[in-house]
Write an enzyme that holds these catalytic residues in place. Structure first.
Site: not given
Length: 249
Positions: A119, A177, A207-209
Site C-alpha cells: 500500500m 506490516i 504506507g505499509s503492506r
C-alpha cells in the site's frame, strides 16, 4: 449506500459519493489546520499554504470509501488496497501456527501461498476481513521499519497477525506490516469478535503492506503486479489451482 444489496444482474443502485473520513484522521488534520491558520495569521504564506494542503492530504489518506463485497463462501477477498508485489510459497507464520493456549487451533504447519499487497501513501489504508468468521488470534509483534516492499519485511518489521476462522473450519491468516514511514498499526478487532467478509478490521498509518496466507490447494486469482481493491477484489477461490497468466501493457 452502505449495506445495500447489489448483484451482477443490475439489482440495486450505484452512485458516486464522497468517501467518509475515518476518525483516526481528525487529530492529525486538526494539528495541521491549526498550524496552517497560525502561519496565515502571522502572514507566513510560504508555510501556511503547504500546511493547508497537508490537511487535504491527511483527509485523503484516511478516506474510507464504501465497498461492494462479493457474498460467496468460496471466495477469499482482498484485505487491502494496493499492488500485488510478491506471490510466494513460504512457511506459515509461527505465531499463527503454534498452540497459543487459547484452546483454538491455528493454521496447519507447512508451506502456504503468501500474497503480499503493498500500500503506497496514495492507497486507502483501511484493511478488511478476507472471509467472514470469528477472530481467533490477534498477535502484535514489535520490529523494524524497513521498506514494506522488501521480502524480509514479513519477518523483521513491526507487524500484527490476524487469524479468522469460519464455522466450517476454514481459517485464513493475514498480517498487517508497518513500513518505512508507517509507525502504527491500529486494530479494530479482538479475539472472539464475529466478522462479516469485507468488514473493517484495522488500518496502518502512512504506507505499509498486508500479507495473506492461502490454504493448501488454493492458488491466487490475482497476478503479480496487479492493482487490487480491499473488500472487492477476489484474491482466490477455495480449492481452485488454475494457472492464470497476464500481460503488462
Amino acid at each position: 449506500m452502505a449495506n445495500e444489496i447489489l448483484d451482477n444482474r443490475g439489482r440495486g443502485e450505484a452512485t458516486w459519493h464522497w468517501p467518509r473520513i475515518h476518525p483516526e484522521a481528525h487529530k492529525f488534520a486538526a494539528i495541521a489546520a491549526v498550524a496552517s491558520a497560525a502561519a496565515a495569521f502571522f502572514a507566513w504564506e510560504t508555510l501556511a499554504w503547504p500546511l493547508g494542503f497537508l490537511v487535504l492530504g491527511i483527509c485523503a489518506f484516511f478516506r474510507d470509501p464504501v465497498r461492494v463485497t462479493p457474498q460467496e463462501e468460496r471466495f477469499i477477498v482482498a484485505p487491502a488496497d494496493g499492488l500485488v508485489t510478491l506471490i510466494q510459497q513460504v512457511e506459515a507464520p509461527r505465531e499463527l501456527v503454534i498452540d497459543d493456549g487459547s484452546g483454538t487451533k491455528g493454521l496447519a504447519p507447512g508451506l502456504v501461498t503468501r500474497i503480499s499487497i503493498f500500500m503506497s501513501v496514495f492507497d486507502v489504508h483501511i484493511n478488511r476481513a478476507p472471509i467472514g468468521g470469528t477472530v481467533r488470534r490477534v498477535v502484535y509483534m514489535p520490529g523494524k521499519f524497513m521498506n514494506a516492499d522488501l521480502d524480509k519485511a514479513s519477518e523483521e518489521n513491526e507487524r500484527q497477525h490476524i487469524l479468522i476462522e469460519r464455522g466450517d473450519g476454514v481459517a485464513i491468516g493475514f498480517t498487517q506490516i508497518a513500513g518505512l514511514v508507517a509507525r502504527r498499526i491500529v486494530p479494530f478487532v479482538k479475539p472472539g469478535d464475529m466478522l462479516a467478509v469485507g468488514q473493517r478490521v484495522g488500518l496502518i498509518r502512512f504506507g505499509s503492506r498486508v500479507d495473506v496466507y492461502l490454504p493448501a490447494g488454493t492458488e491466487p486469482r490475482v497476478l503479480l503486479g496487479q492493482k487490487i481493491v480491499a473488500g472487492e477484489t477476489v484474491l482466490a477461490e477455495l480449492g481452485q489451482t488454475l494457472l492464470i497468466e497476464g500481460i503488462s501493457q
